[in-house]
Design an enzyme around this catalytic site. Structure first.
Site, PDB file in Angstrom:
ATOM      1  N   HIS A   1      28.186  26.437  87.058  1.00 32.07           N
ATOM      2  CA  HIS A   1      28.005  25.830  85.729  1.00 32.07           C
ATOM      3  C   HIS A   1      26.546  25.960  85.279  1.00 32.07           C
ATOM      4  O   HIS A   1      26.265  26.290  84.118  1.00 32.07           O
ATOM      5  CB  HIS A   1      28.348  24.335  85.764  1.00 32.07           C
ATOM      6  CG  HIS A   1      29.775  24.017  86.073  1.00 32.07           C
ATOM      7  ND1 HIS A   1      30.145  23.140  87.059  1.00 32.07           N
ATOM      8  CD2 HIS A   1      30.939  24.426  85.520  1.00 32.07           C
ATOM      9  CE1 HIS A   1      31.454  23.031  87.103  1.00 32.07           C
ATOM     10  NE2 HIS A   1      31.972  23.806  86.188  1.00 32.07           N
TER      11      HIS A   1
ATOM     12  N   ARG B   1      35.165  33.817  85.271  1.00 34.72           N
ATOM     13  CA  ARG B   1      34.918  34.218  86.654  1.00 34.72           C
ATOM     14  C   ARG B   1      35.758  35.439  87.008  1.00 34.72           C
ATOM     15  O   ARG B   1      35.243  36.470  87.375  1.00 34.72           O
ATOM     16  CB  ARG B   1      35.209  33.051  87.602  1.00 34.72           C
ATOM     17  CG  ARG B   1      34.157  31.959  87.521  1.00 34.72           C
ATOM     18  CD  ARG B   1      34.653  30.670  88.084  1.00 34.72           C
ATOM     19  NE  ARG B   1      35.780  30.172  87.314  1.00 34.72           N
ATOM     20  CZ  ARG B   1      36.517  29.138  87.632  1.00 34.72           C
ATOM     21  NH1 ARG B   1      36.270  28.475  88.735  1.00 34.72           N
ATOM     22  NH2 ARG B   1      37.503  28.737  86.863  1.00 34.72           N
TER      23      ARG B   1
ATOM     24  N   SER C   1      35.060  23.337  91.117  1.00 33.24           N
ATOM     25  CA  SER C   1      34.644  22.011  91.592  1.00 33.24           C
ATOM     26  C   SER C   1      35.585  21.503  92.674  1.00 33.24           C
ATOM     27  O   SER C   1      35.148  20.837  93.620  1.00 33.24           O
ATOM     28  CB  SER C   1      34.586  21.039  90.416  1.00 33.24           C
ATOM     29  OG  SER C   1      33.630  21.489  89.486  1.00 33.24           O
TER      30      SER C   1
HETATM   31  N1  COA Z   1      31.304  28.558  87.863  1.00 36.97           N
HETATM   32  C1  COA Z   1      31.957  27.859  88.783  1.00 36.97           C
HETATM   33  N2  COA Z   1      33.026  27.065  88.524  1.00 36.97           N
HETATM   34  C2  COA Z   1      33.430  26.986  87.252  1.00 36.97           C
HETATM   35  C3  COA Z   1      32.788  27.694  86.220  1.00 36.97           C
HETATM   36  C4  COA Z   1      31.671  28.510  86.562  1.00 36.97           C
HETATM   37  N3  COA Z   1      30.997  29.231  85.667  1.00 36.97           N
HETATM   38  N4  COA Z   1      33.419  27.415  85.072  1.00 36.97           N
HETATM   39  C5  COA Z   1      34.425  26.584  85.365  1.00 36.97           C
HETATM   40  N5  COA Z   1      34.426  26.316  86.675  1.00 36.97           N
HETATM   41  C6  COA Z   1      35.390  25.495  87.414  1.00 36.97           C
HETATM   42  C7  COA Z   1      35.372  24.044  87.043  1.00 36.97           C
HETATM   43  O1  COA Z   1      34.526  23.302  87.872  1.00 36.97           O
HETATM   44  C8  COA Z   1      36.811  23.645  87.224  1.00 36.97           C
HETATM   45  O2  COA Z   1      37.075  23.322  88.573  1.00 36.97           O
HETATM   46  P1  COA Z   1      38.261  22.346  88.959  1.00 36.97           P
HETATM   47  O3  COA Z   1      39.494  22.769  88.214  1.00 36.97           O
HETATM   48  O4  COA Z   1      38.344  22.541  90.402  1.00 36.97           O
HETATM   49  O5  COA Z   1      37.785  20.987  88.561  1.00 36.97           O
HETATM   50  C9  COA Z   1      37.606  24.891  86.963  1.00 36.97           C
HETATM   51  O6  COA Z   1      36.696  25.944  87.094  1.00 36.97           O
HETATM   52  C10 COA Z   1      38.214  24.911  85.627  1.00 36.97           C
HETATM   53  O7  COA Z   1      37.165  24.699  84.717  1.00 36.97           O
HETATM   54  P2  COA Z   1      37.416  24.421  83.230  1.00 36.97           P
HETATM   55  O8  COA Z   1      38.365  25.373  82.671  1.00 36.97           O
HETATM   56  O9  COA Z   1      36.086  24.271  82.626  1.00 36.97           O
HETATM   57  O10 COA Z   1      38.228  23.104  83.256  1.00 36.97           O
HETATM   58  P3  COA Z   1      37.725  21.743  83.028  1.00 36.97           P
HETATM   59  O11 COA Z   1      38.835  20.855  83.408  1.00 36.97           O
HETATM   60  O12 COA Z   1      36.439  21.474  83.710  1.00 36.97           O
HETATM   61  O13 COA Z   1      37.493  21.680  81.437  1.00 36.97           O
HETATM   62  C11 COA Z   1      38.070  21.240  79.164  1.00 36.97           C
HETATM   63  C12 COA Z   1      38.545  21.759  80.505  1.00 36.97           C
HETATM   64  C13 COA Z   1      37.359  19.910  79.336  1.00 36.97           C
HETATM   65  C14 COA Z   1      37.088  22.222  78.583  1.00 36.97           C
HETATM   66  C15 COA Z   1      39.285  21.108  78.230  1.00 36.97           C
HETATM   67  O14 COA Z   1      40.279  20.378  78.901  1.00 36.97           O
HETATM   68  C16 COA Z   1      38.928  20.371  76.954  1.00 36.97           C
HETATM   69  O15 COA Z   1      38.340  20.928  76.082  1.00 36.97           O
HETATM   70  N6  COA Z   1      39.299  19.086  76.859  1.00 36.97           N
HETATM   71  C17 COA Z   1      39.052  18.252  75.705  1.00 36.97           C
HETATM   72  C18 COA Z   1      40.377  17.898  75.003  1.00 36.97           C
HETATM   73  C19 COA Z   1      40.833  19.088  74.176  1.00 36.97           C
HETATM   74  O16 COA Z   1      40.276  19.404  73.164  1.00 36.97           O
HETATM   75  N7  COA Z   1      41.909  19.709  74.643  1.00 36.97           N
HETATM   76  C20 COA Z   1      42.476  20.865  73.968  1.00 36.97           C
HETATM   77  C21 COA Z   1      41.736  22.120  74.337  1.00 36.97           C
HETATM   78  S1  COA Z   1      42.440  23.522  73.501  1.00 36.97           S
END
Ligand code: COA
Length: 166
Positions: A17, A94, A132
């Site tokens: 991140h 990724r 994560s």
């Molecule tokens: N390097 C390493 N790990 C990474 C990464 C990177 N560059 N980018 C993402 N990851 C990891 C995250 O830690 C996460 O791990 P986990 O699933 O084990 O916790 C995984 O990859 C998925 O990440 P991400 O896709 O960012 O999921 P998230 O749950 O952290 O975030 C939101 C999702 C918050 C962006 C999305 O749910 C959101 O926008 N929510 C708000 C409500 C909303 O508007 N919903 C409709 C969206 S269309």
């Protein structure tokens, strides 16, 4: 001024991140790290703990940056983007596996707020295997994660392990 959002659950923030935040803050004027609370995920760290870890990781890892903010949000990302005048969302890609989910989110966000674009950044190859959950999982068994996460996160994970064994 170009404002972009970098959203996620950050449970906890990892070096992957931080790499995306670092490069986004070089490209865009203002980067708002949008910490999603109240989403479907069960988290190890509370929202306030996750925010504190992000802030500490920024303070130690990117001390010279003044254009990065951290905000907790509980609603739709598109609505939040509209309210702060953000023109884009930044997402790290990724592997090919990320692509389908990311496209779905990007298209839905744009449908909800037509002005909102999504920029995909290639993740650092050192961390493409990282998320994560996997960090939490190996830390739970006492593995050293200090090369995968900021120092404050490694310490916090050790604290959680001790807490859970008490
Ligand atoms: N390097 C390493 N790990 C990474 C990464 C990177 N560059 N980018 C993402 N990851 C990891 C995250 O830690 C996460 O791990 P986990 O699933 O084990 O916790 C995984 O990859 C998925 O990440 P991400 O896709 O960012 O999921 P998230 O749950 O952290 O975030 C939101 C999702 C918050 C962006 C999305 O749910 C959101 O926008 N929510 C708000 C409500 C909303 O508007 N919903 C409709 C969206 S269309």
């Amino acid at each position: 001024m170009t404002t972009v959002l970098y959203p996620g659950t950050f449970d906890p923030i990892t070096n992957g991140h931080l790499d995306i935040i670092d490069r986004s803050s070089r490209v865009f004027d203002r980067v708002v790290i949008t910490l999603a609370v109240n989403n479907a995920k069960q988290t190890l760290f509370t929202a306030d703990e996750r925010e504190a870890l992000i802030r500490e990781a920024l303070r130690t890892g990117l001390p010279d940056r003044t254009n990065i903010e951290v905000v907790q949000t509980s609603g739709l990302l598109a609505e939040f983007a509209r309210s702060v005048g953000a023109v884009a969302v930044v997402r790290g890609l990724r592997t090919l596996g990320d692509f389908e989910y990311e496209m779905q989110m990007a298209l839905m966000n744009r449908r909800l707020y037509g002005e909102l674009s999504t920029f995909f950044m290639a993740a650092d190859e050192r961390y493409i295997h990282l998320n994560s959950s996997i960090v939490r999982e190996v830390a739970r068994y006492g593995a050293d994660v200090s090369d995968l996460v900021p120092e404050c996160v490694a310490v916090a994970l050790r604290g959680k392990v001790v807490e859970s064994r008490a």
